[in-house]
Design a protein around this motif. Structure first.
Motif, mmCIF file in Angstrom:
data_model
loop_
_atom_site.group_PDB
_atom_site.id
_atom_site.type_symbol
_atom_site.label_atom_id
_atom_site.label_comp_id
_atom_site.label_asym_id
_atom_site.label_seq_id
_atom_site.Cartn_x
_atom_site.Cartn_y
_atom_site.Cartn_z
ATOM 1 N N GLU A 56 1.988 6.559 22.227
ATOM 2 C CA GLU A 56 2.420 7.737 22.982
ATOM 3 C C GLU A 56 3.926 7.716 23.225
ATOM 4 N N ARG A 57 4.458 6.551 23.551
ATOM 5 C CA ARG A 57 5.909 6.450 23.796
ATOM 6 C C ARG A 57 6.716 6.804 22.560
ATOM 7 N N HIS A 58 6.135 6.588 21.384
ATOM 8 C CA HIS A 58 6.864 6.822 20.139
ATOM 9 C C HIS A 58 6.290 8.002 19.358
ATOM 10 N N ASN A 59 5.756 8.970 20.112
ATOM 11 C CA ASN A 59 5.245 10.209 19.515
ATOM 12 C C ASN A 59 4.283 9.950 18.366
ATOM 13 N N TRP A 60 3.415 8.972 18.528
ATOM 14 C CA TRP A 60 2.364 8.619 17.590
ATOM 15 C C TRP A 60 2.882 8.172 16.228
ATOM 16 N N ASP A 61 4.129 7.711 16.180
ATOM 17 C CA ASP A 61 4.696 7.149 14.953
ATOM 18 C C ASP A 61 4.276 5.682 14.902
ATOM 19 N N LEU A 62 3.301 5.367 14.057
ATOM 20 C CA LEU A 62 2.707 4.040 14.010
ATOM 21 C C LEU A 62 3.744 2.965 13.676
ATOM 22 N N HIS A 63 4.548 3.195 12.677
ATOM 23 C CA HIS A 63 5.534 2.197 12.254
ATOM 24 C C HIS A 63 6.507 1.866 13.394
#
Length: 112
Positions: A7-14
């Motif tokens: 969530e903190r990284h806008n769902w950017d997994l990497h």
């Protein structure tokens, strides 16, 4: 922990994984740590002044958003679109407002 990182990284997994691994090697507290009383009060007041929800509801949204004011605001506004009344109780309850409550005592006779 994983959901919070995503969530903190806008769902950017990497990016989330890289940030998580970097934070694991440092001794700093996690960014989702509960802030002190003064900071919590300040964040609650921000939510209340913008959305007009109660302090209790604002705190509940902030807790769900890991004390991130922007994320909490987004959720409050998502749950309560423009023109609808803000919740008076917990955000987990459905918002079923009675329709007759606005017509309470406007026609009562007060001169007797």
């Amino acid at each position: 922990v994983a959901k919070e990182a995503l969530e903190r990284h806008n769902w950017d997994l990497h990016t989330a994984v890289m940030q998580y691994l970097a934070s694991e090697s440092s001794s700093q507290p996690p960014p989702s740590a509960k802030p002190g009383w003064t900071e919590r009060k300040s964040r609650v007041d921000s939510i209340v002044s913008i959305t007009k929800v109660s302090e209790r509801v604002a705190e509940e949204y902030l807790e769900k958003a890991n004390w991130n004011v922007e994320a909490a605001l987004d959720k409050v506004l998502e749950d309560n679109p423009a023109g609808s009344a803000p919740p008076k109780s917990t955000p987990s309850k459905p918002s079923a407002a009675p329709k007759a409550s606005a017509q309470s005592s406007s026609s009562s006779d007060s001169e007797e």
